[in-house]
Design a protein around this motif. Structure first.
Motif, short mmCIF file in Angstrom:
data_model
loop_
_atom_site.label_atom_id
_atom_site.label_comp_id
_atom_site.label_asym_id
_atom_site.label_seq_id
_atom_site.Cartn_x
_atom_site.Cartn_y
_atom_site.Cartn_z
N ARG A 275 0.84 -1.20 0.00
CA ARG A 275 0.00 0.00 0.00
C ARG A 275 0.87 1.24 0.00
NH1 ARG A 275 -5.17 0.52 1.29
NH2 ARG A 275 -5.22 -1.55 2.26
N ILE A 276 0.53 2.23 -0.84
CA ILE A 276 1.29 3.47 -0.91
C ILE A 276 1.10 4.27 0.38
CG2 ILE A 276 1.58 5.67 -2.12
CD1 ILE A 276 0.60 4.29 -4.67
N ILE A 277 2.20 4.55 1.05
CA ILE A 277 2.17 5.32 2.30
C ILE A 277 2.53 6.78 2.05
CG2 ILE A 277 3.14 5.53 4.62
CD1 ILE A 277 1.39 3.06 4.16
N LYS A 278 3.52 7.02 1.16
CA LYS A 278 3.99 8.38 0.93
C LYS A 278 4.69 8.45 -0.42
CE LYS A 278 7.00 11.87 3.06
NZ LYS A 278 7.95 12.14 4.17
N LYS A 279 4.52 9.60 -1.10
CA LYS A 279 5.23 9.84 -2.35
C LYS A 279 6.13 11.07 -2.17
CE LYS A 279 1.60 10.07 -5.06
NZ LYS A 279 0.82 10.15 -6.33
N THR A 280 7.41 10.93 -2.55
CA THR A 280 8.35 12.04 -2.47
C THR A 280 8.72 12.48 -3.87
OG1 THR A 280 10.28 10.58 -2.41
CG2 THR A 280 9.24 11.12 -0.30
N HIS B 183 -0.18 6.62 -8.94
CA HIS B 183 -1.41 6.33 -8.20
C HIS B 183 -1.47 7.11 -6.89
CE1 HIS B 183 -2.12 3.34 -11.24
NE2 HIS B 183 -0.96 2.74 -10.97
N ASN B 184 -2.56 6.95 -6.18
CA ASN B 184 -2.82 7.77 -5.00
C ASN B 184 -2.36 7.09 -3.71
OD1 ASN B 184 -4.29 9.85 -6.46
ND2 ASN B 184 -5.97 8.38 -6.63
N THR B 185 -2.05 7.92 -2.72
CA THR B 185 -1.75 7.40 -1.40
C THR B 185 -2.92 6.55 -0.91
OG1 THR B 185 -0.41 9.34 -0.89
CG2 THR B 185 -1.18 8.02 0.97
N GLY B 186 -2.60 5.35 -0.43
CA GLY B 186 -3.64 4.42 0.01
C GLY B 186 -3.90 3.32 -0.99
N ASN C 33 4.20 -6.64 3.71
CA ASN C 33 4.71 -7.71 4.59
C ASN C 33 5.19 -7.19 5.95
OD1 ASN C 33 4.28 -9.64 2.50
ND2 ASN C 33 6.26 -9.09 1.59
N GLY C 34 4.48 -6.19 6.46
CA GLY C 34 4.81 -5.66 7.77
C GLY C 34 6.00 -4.73 7.81
N ARG C 35 6.51 -4.32 6.63
CA ARG C 35 7.69 -3.45 6.58
C ARG C 35 7.48 -2.33 5.58
NH1 ARG C 35 12.78 -6.97 5.23
NH2 ARG C 35 13.76 -4.91 5.50
N LEU C 36 8.29 -1.27 5.70
CA LEU C 36 8.28 -0.17 4.75
C LEU C 36 9.36 -0.37 3.70
CD1 LEU C 36 7.84 2.91 7.13
CD2 LEU C 36 6.10 1.86 5.68
N PHE C 37 9.02 -0.13 2.43
CA PHE C 37 9.96 -0.25 1.32
C PHE C 37 9.90 1.01 0.49
CE2 PHE C 37 8.76 -4.55 2.46
CZ PHE C 37 9.97 -5.24 2.46
N SER C 38 11.04 1.41 -0.06
CA SER C 38 11.10 2.57 -0.94
C SER C 38 11.29 2.11 -2.38
CB SER C 38 12.24 3.50 -0.53
OG SER C 38 12.29 4.63 -1.37
N LEU C 39 10.36 2.46 -3.26
CA LEU C 39 10.46 2.14 -4.68
C LEU C 39 11.11 3.32 -5.40
CD1 LEU C 39 6.93 0.54 -5.24
CD2 LEU C 39 9.08 -0.62 -4.67
N PRO C 40 12.01 3.06 -6.36
CA PRO C 40 12.80 4.13 -6.99
C PRO C 40 12.05 4.90 -8.08
CG PRO C 40 13.43 2.04 -7.91
CD PRO C 40 12.43 1.73 -6.83
N PHE C 41 10.81 5.23 -7.85
CA PHE C 41 10.03 6.02 -8.81
C PHE C 41 8.85 6.65 -8.06
CE2 PHE C 41 8.54 1.62 -9.01
CZ PHE C 41 7.19 1.76 -8.74
N VAL C 42 8.27 7.66 -8.67
CA VAL C 42 7.07 8.30 -8.10
C VAL C 42 5.86 7.64 -8.73
CG1 VAL C 42 5.79 10.44 -7.78
CG2 VAL C 42 8.29 10.47 -7.80
N SER C 43 5.05 6.99 -7.92
CA SER C 43 3.88 6.29 -8.43
C SER C 43 2.88 7.28 -9.02
CB SER C 43 3.20 5.49 -7.30
OG SER C 43 2.00 4.93 -7.77
N THR D 109 8.66 6.30 -3.96
CA THR D 109 7.36 5.98 -3.39
C THR D 109 7.56 5.00 -2.24
OG1 THR D 109 6.24 6.25 -5.51
CG2 THR D 109 5.08 4.97 -3.83
N VAL D 110 7.02 5.33 -1.07
CA VAL D 110 7.13 4.45 0.08
C VAL D 110 5.87 3.60 0.17
CG1 VAL D 110 7.39 4.31 2.59
CG2 VAL D 110 8.58 6.11 1.30
N ILE D 111 6.07 2.28 0.25
CA ILE D 111 4.93 1.37 0.38
C ILE D 111 5.09 0.52 1.64
CG2 ILE D 111 4.58 1.26 -2.12
CD1 ILE D 111 5.76 -1.62 -2.01
N PHE D 112 3.96 0.02 2.11
CA PHE D 112 3.95 -0.87 3.27
C PHE D 112 3.60 -2.26 2.77
CE2 PHE D 112 1.89 -2.89 6.96
CZ PHE D 112 2.91 -2.74 7.91
#
Length: 342
Positions: free
Chosen positions: A4-9, A30-33, A18-28, A13-16
């Motif tokens: 799930r998208i948590i934050k876009k910088t 799509h919308n937060t949530g 498997n119980g952890r936060l991951f940073s994807l190397p692009f700006v999604s 894009t930060v997603i949640f």
């Protein structure tokens, strides 16, 4: 990876997932949530799902409610009142016949902070308010809950009309322009209890016949005239009160005394109505310990406090959620609905 998208910088894009936060190397795109995979494919658009709609409604509701509570506290602080916090689990409490108490293995949950506040007033405090949870084993509907927020405030040497004027000043402070356009808060109409029956129910309470009223309202069993009048008041009178401006019902029968003074066989109790809803009860407080002892079983500390010296005063109890409902036009059971559907 799905998350799930948590934050876009600016560049990630930060997603949640498997119980952890991951940073994807692009700006999604799509919308937060929203739920996406690692290639930015949309798997679930949360704007169209029931959970997010509920969360949005909950966020709106609680944002307004918490600001509303802060505004109440700010008002009383500015007016020179001291905020207090009193115990809610009691071994001994006043037992009023019209209140159903919630008993636990460790004591009784307080239906009001009134007694504890009066103990403090006997120590020399002169302006006190408390905003707290109270508990009553009542039916549940849009105006009644077993756990609800109550605001009580008291001022030494004040009269009921002064306390009611302060309540109106509070409502002006916390209400918006549209509310003030709907209701004329500069006009307060006082109506005697028996006059309200004549005016809104065409009933003369001085000439009531218990058996005739039981037949008319299809009531069976052993009920008192006061209980039937309460029913008629709720069915025919209450909803007509305060439609355009605040109305206050006063001079109740002596049987409705509770902790209020009785003068000339009339209880000095004042019920405040706005928008067809009873929002508050105000008393000219009974400060005679012997008179209270004759009416109630009560805790001994309270009697000692009254004997020590409870000065003349008035106070009022305000149903906070009812007030919030009238001010914001929220349904009275919205909060319960939110939690049931979270």
């Amino acid at each position: 990876m799905v998350g799930r998208i948590i934050k876009k910088t600016g560049n990630s894009t930060v997603i949640f997932a498997n119980g952890r936060l991951f940073s994807l190397p692009f700006v999604s795109k799509h919308n937060t949530g929203d739920i996406i995979d690692s290639n930015d494919n949309l798997l679930n658009n949360c704007l169209n799902t029931k959970p997010l709609n509920i969360l949005k409604k909950a966020h709106e509701y609680y944002t307004k409610k918490f600001r509303f509570l802060k505004s109440i506290r700010d008002f009383f602080t500015k007016e020179g009142f001291i905020e207090v916090f009193t115990p809610k689990l009691k071994e001994n409490i006043i037992t009023e016949p019209n209140i159903n108490y919630i008993k636990t293995a460790n004591g009784i949950l307080a239906p009001s902070p009134e007694v504890e506040i009066k103990k403090l007033l006997s120590l020399g405090f002169d302006k006190i308010f408390e905003l707290c949870w109270v508990y009553r084993d009542d039916m549940k509907d849009n105006l009644h809950k077993q756990e609800f927020l109550m605001l009580e405030f008291y001022e030494v040497l004040s009269k009921p009309y002064e306390i009611i004027n302060l309540l109106i000043k509070l409502i002006k402070h916390i209400s918006d322009k549209s509310f003030k356009e709907r209701y004329n808060l500069d006009t307060v109409e006082y109506i005697e209890y028996k006059e309200a029956f004549k005016r809104f129910a065409s009933l003369d309470t001085d000439k009531t016949d218990l058996e005739k009223l039981k037949i008319e309202f299809n009531i069976e069993g052993d009920v008192s005239i006061d209980e039937i009048l309460d029913l008629i008041f709720g069915l025919k009178v209450e909803k007509q009160l305060g439609k355009t401006h605040p109305m206050v019902i006063y001079n109740f029968p002596a049987s409705r005394a509770s902790l209020a003074k009785v003068i000339d066989n009339k209880t000095q109790r004042f019920e405040f109505y706005l928008g067809g809803v009873e929002l508050a009860n105000c008393y000219l407080e009974q400060i005679d310990a012997k008179a209270i002892e004759e009416r109630f079983c009560c805790d001994e500390v309270f009697f000692k406090a009254m004997e020590f010296g409870l000065p003349p005063l008035s106070g009022i109890a305000v149903g906070v959620e009812r007030l919030f409902m009238v001010l914001e036009r929220f349904d009275g059971i919205l909060e319960e609905w939110i939690w049931q559907n979270f």
